[in-house]
Enzyme design. Structure first.
Site: not given
Ligand code: FCB
Length: 461
Positions: A129, A364
């Site tokens: 990441h 996410e």
């Molecule tokens: C994504 C990222 C994460 C965070 C969110 C808001 O692009 O994976 O680390 O910054 O956005």
């Protein structure tokens, strides 16, 4: 103004074994940047470069998670989630990028995994990441093929260490961001601005994904593995042919460039042609066997979904010849991202139809708004709560429509270092006071916790 969408998710629409989690990443929360043998990452360097990160902030301390592991794990437990997505910091594990492993780094993640399992929470590590060891950037970074090979070795070390206990692995987080923001427009580390470099990087990030899959297969038999892509539906601003063509280019850039090779179709030819000399093909970087490595069968596709793109044709504007437009009447979050939950449903149905992944996870989803702790000690983040409600409802709609939705991770467990925006943009369902490190569950976190009680019991709303 359109009415705010107040659609509520129905917990009974989700199967009892659905994965419900929260997500974080190493550089954004850990701190302890110079401890226990961790080497410098490209983000440490970038943060130390004047003008790159808002207010000159950095991840030296962040949420101090490295030193607060047990209490943070209790915090996660208190949310009632059954899964936790975190990332492993490569500079803690192989400080020189390649070669000797650092026992202290492995021990930290081993304790993290054990602590999750002891609390009944399934660990979901991401191997990369964005915190590339700086030494590897010094040797060329992601535009260099060797970085993908080094990643393969690093993945081998981590999966050998944790593969007995970890049954769900994500190889790479958002290769589009690592490649384009890192090497194309320079908003993220290492801050280069070279289109050809960014597409070289994209190929090597995908190759790294394939090598990561191989490491998981070898060291964690029976475990599930996939990649996490940031995807956003691309919509034309009008019905004009020119705008539709622009939306197709945007889709090639943000979505198909990654989806097509991962699902065995090779790179999309229309986009290879658009790139011309900047394509990895024209640069001679796609070697025999690469596409097979990238297309290794996976067990799921992880999708980070925040918004959608609405674009209009704009000849001469950037290499794509298009412009993002605002939609009249739409609501926007603190990042100026449109709240577009229907596009989540549409995206999932399209992915299922076009690529047929074995399972789909939202790895996410979340929103940033300016929050404050009020006198009563709580954070009334109603807009974020509504955002989660609408998007979880959209996941339910995708499931009902036939997409193989298997899980959802809220971004983020807690406010953290938001890359180029420093600590200014808060995405947490837990508020963090960066002076005192006090954690306060926001109203959105309370809502998520209460929803999960009902979802996991399969009770009607
Ligand atoms: C994504 C990222 C994460 C965070 C969110 C808001 O692009 O994976 O680390 O910054 O956005």
């Amino acid at each position: 103004m359109t009415q705010p969408n107040t659609k509520q998710p129905n917990p009974a629409n989700f199967p009892p074994r659905f994965t419900w989690g929260v997500a974080t990443s190493s550089y954004q929360i850990e701190g302890a940047a110079h401890e226990d043998g961790r080497s410098q990452s490209i983000w440490d360097t970038f943060c130390a470069t004047p003008g790159k990160v808002l207010n000159g902030e950095n991840g030296d301390v962040a949420c101090d998670h490295y030193h607060r592991l047990d209490s943070d794990l209790d915090l996660i437990r208190g949310l009632g989630v059954n899964a936790y997505r975190f990332s492993v910091a490569w500079p803690r594990i192989v400080p020189d990028g390649r070669g000797a492993t650092n026992r202290a780094g492995l021990d930290f993640y081993s304790r993290l995994v054990d602590g999750l399992l002891a609390r009944g929470i399934t660990p979901w590590p991401t191997l990369y990441h964005w915190d590339l060891p700086q030494v590897l950037q010094d040797r060329g970074g992601w535009p260099a093929r060797d970085t993908a090979l080094a990643f393969g070795d690093y993945a081998e070390v981590v999966t050998a260490e944790l593969g007995d206990r970890v049954k769900h692995w994500i190889t790479i987080n958002e290769p589009w961001c690592a490649a384009f923001l890192g090497y194309g427009n320079g908003i993220h580390a290492p801050g280069h601005t070279d289109l050809a470099e960014s597409f070289a990087a994209s190929h090597h990030l995908l190759l790294a994904h394939g090598l990561g899959v191989q490491a998981v297969r070898a060291n964690a038999p029976g475990a599930q593995v996939g990649i996490t892509l940031n995807l956003a539906g691309a919509y034309p601003a009008t019905d004009s042919e020119a705008d539709k063509a622009a939306a197709h280019r945007q889709d090639g850039f943000a979505n198909r460039w990654y989806l097509d090779p991962v699902f065995g179709r090779g790179y999309p030819q229309d986009f290879v042609e658009l790139l011309g000399a900047a394509s990895p093909q024209a640069q001679g970087l796609v070697l025999p066997g690469d596409l097979e490595t990238i297309a290794a069968p996976t067990d799921f596709l992880g999708v980070n979904m925040y918004s959608r793109s609405v674009v209009e044709d704009a000849p001469g504007e950037g290499f794509l010849g298009l412009r993002q437009v605002h939609v009249a009447g739409s609501e926007y979050t603190g990042f100026d991202w449109e709240v577009a939950p229907q596009s989540l449903t549409d995206l999932m149905l399209r992915l299922q139809k076009d690529y047929n992944p074995a399972a789909l996870y939202i790895t996410e989803n979340g929103a940033t708004y300016p929050d404050s702790v009020e006198d009563d000690g709580t954070v009334h983040d109603g807009a974020r709560t509504r955002y989660f409600q609408q998007h979880i409802a959209a996941v339910g709609d995708a499931l009902a429509g036939g997409a193989k939705m298997a899980g959802y991770f809220a971004w983020s467990l807690m406010d953290n270092f938001e890359w180029a925006e420093g600590y200014d943009k808060r995405f947490g369902i837990v508020h963090v006071d960066f002076e005192t490190q006090a954690r306060t569950l926001k109203q959105s976190g309370q809502w998520y916790r209460d929803f999960l009680v009902r979802a996991q019991e399969g009770q009607p709303a």
